[in-house]
Design an enzyme around this catalytic site. Structure first.
Site, PDB file in Angstrom:
ATOM      1  N   THR A 139       0.693  -1.396  -0.508  1.00 16.21           N
ATOM      2  CA  THR A 139      -0.153   0.094   0.038  1.00 16.21           C
ATOM      3  C   THR A 139       0.809   1.406   0.214  1.00 16.21           C
ATOM      4  O   THR A 139       0.318   1.813  -0.317  1.00 16.21           O
ATOM      5  CB  THR A 139      -0.790  -0.008   1.179  1.00 16.21           C
TER       6      THR A 139
ATOM      7  N   TYR B  89       6.170 -12.261   4.162  1.00 19.66           N
ATOM      8  CA  TYR B  89       4.710 -11.512   3.818  1.00 19.66           C
ATOM      9  C   TYR B  89       4.151 -12.471   2.603  1.00 19.66           C
ATOM     10  O   TYR B  89       5.511 -12.345   1.539  1.00 19.66           O
ATOM     11  CB  TYR B  89       5.472 -10.609   3.692  1.00 19.66           C
TER      12      TYR B  89
ATOM     13  N   LYS C 132       2.791 -13.102   7.754  1.00 23.92           N
ATOM     14  CA  LYS C 132       1.707 -11.941   7.395  1.00 23.92           C
ATOM     15  C   LYS C 132       1.414 -12.606   5.804  1.00 23.92           C
ATOM     16  O   LYS C 132       1.673 -12.615   4.859  1.00 23.92           O
ATOM     17  CB  LYS C 132       1.734 -10.509   6.619  1.00 23.92           C
TER      18      LYS C 132
END
Length: 305
Positions: free
Chosen positions: A51, A139, A167
């Site tokens: 993001t 991730y 994550k």
């Protein structure tokens, strides 16, 4: 190190970095946004995740962004720095910037574009673990890496010294659940949906929370977890319903956007709420007027839930 080395839990959003239309960083807006996120009760912040558009930044910009975040947040909540790159050496270089800024850990996905084998991924993370000082959050981001880490591979990575969390942004629910049960005693796990299934898994079996995108609903996101921890499931479901509504309005099951790019949607939503979302930076482009209207309508509808 192990999962108890860190206290990461709850809602830790991957946050936007506001750019001006010409691509320059809006430093004043960045400070305003950081303070708003802290004041809204986030349990931590992930800086320069997907993001945050890390892929369009120079090392000098990354350094400045990490330093500014550290100065503004001032140890009020944990900070995790995104360090995803194409080579292990580049990851280590970025991790040193994060460490210099006194962050609490780093986030590392498999390298984008390069589709590594399991043995290559173990070697990749082993090198990083051997050369960084901060705790590492894996991730799993198949949308951006073309690799969906399975439970066997994650279990191997969980044994590396510096890896303490994952994550897990996989669209494969079976993979998420099986991986969770395989490594929940070794790693802090993030990525639970904010719905009945996520509540059941976290309440009955553990699990730390969600590293979501943007936190555009402000305190509603962390309040889901506060309600869950307090045992108020009805209230947790209320907050989770709002989060799930926006996710389904804007994203597909594989985390791709239903229109435009995810970064542009988040920034548009922040702007519409009077916050400094700013512009995306090329190669991401702003939403069209018609797409902006869709975001506006979804934000209005979520407030009526």
């Amino acid at each position: 190190m192990d999962k108890y080395t860190v206290d990461w839990k709850g809602y830790i959003p991957a946050i936007s970095i506001p750019f001006f239309k010409n691509g320059e960083i809006d430093w004043k807006g960045w400070s305003t946004l950081l303070n708003w996120l802290v004041d809204e009760g986030m349990h931590g912040l992930l800086v320069n995740g997907t993001t945050g558009e890390w892929f369009s930044q120079s090392l000098e910009e990354m350094d400045a962004i990490f330093q500014a975040a550290s100065k503004t947040v001032n140890n009020r909540i944990p900070l995790i720095g995104g360090c995803t790159a194409y080579t292990a050496e580049q990851v280590v270089e970025r991790a040193k910037l994060v460490e210099k800024a006194n962050f609490d850990g780093i986030l590392v996905a498999p390298p984008p574009y390069i589709v590594l084998t399991d043995e290559e991924l173990v070697a990749y993370y082993q090198y990083i673990s051997d050369h960084v000082e901060l705790p590492i959050c894996i991730y799993n981001w198949p949308r951006g890496t073309n690799v969906d880490l399975d439970k066997e591979l994650v279990a191997r990575l969980a044994d590396l010294e510096k890896i303490v969390a994952i994550k897990n942004s996989t669209g494969n629910l079976q993979n998420f659940v099986s991986t969770f049960f395989a490594i929940k005693d070794k790693l802090r796990v993030f990525g639970f949906p904010m719905n009945e299934l996520g509540i059941s898994l976290m309440k009955d079996y553990g699990g730390e929370g969600m590293m979501g995108a943007g936190a555009v609903l402000g305190s509603d996101h962390p309040n889901f977890f506060h309600s869950l921890w307090e045992g108020n499931i009805e209230k947790a479901l209320y907050y989770g319903k709002k989060d799930q509504f926006l996710f389904k309005s804007w994203y597909n099951d594989d985390f791709s956007a239903k229109y435009g790019s995810p970064q542009a949607i988040i920034k548009t939503a922040l702007n519409l709420k009077g916050l400094p979302g700013g512009y995306p930076r090329l190669p991401i482009i702003p939403l069209t007027k018609e797409q902006e209207l869709k975001v506006k309508e979804s934000l209005e509808e979520v407030e009526r839930l």
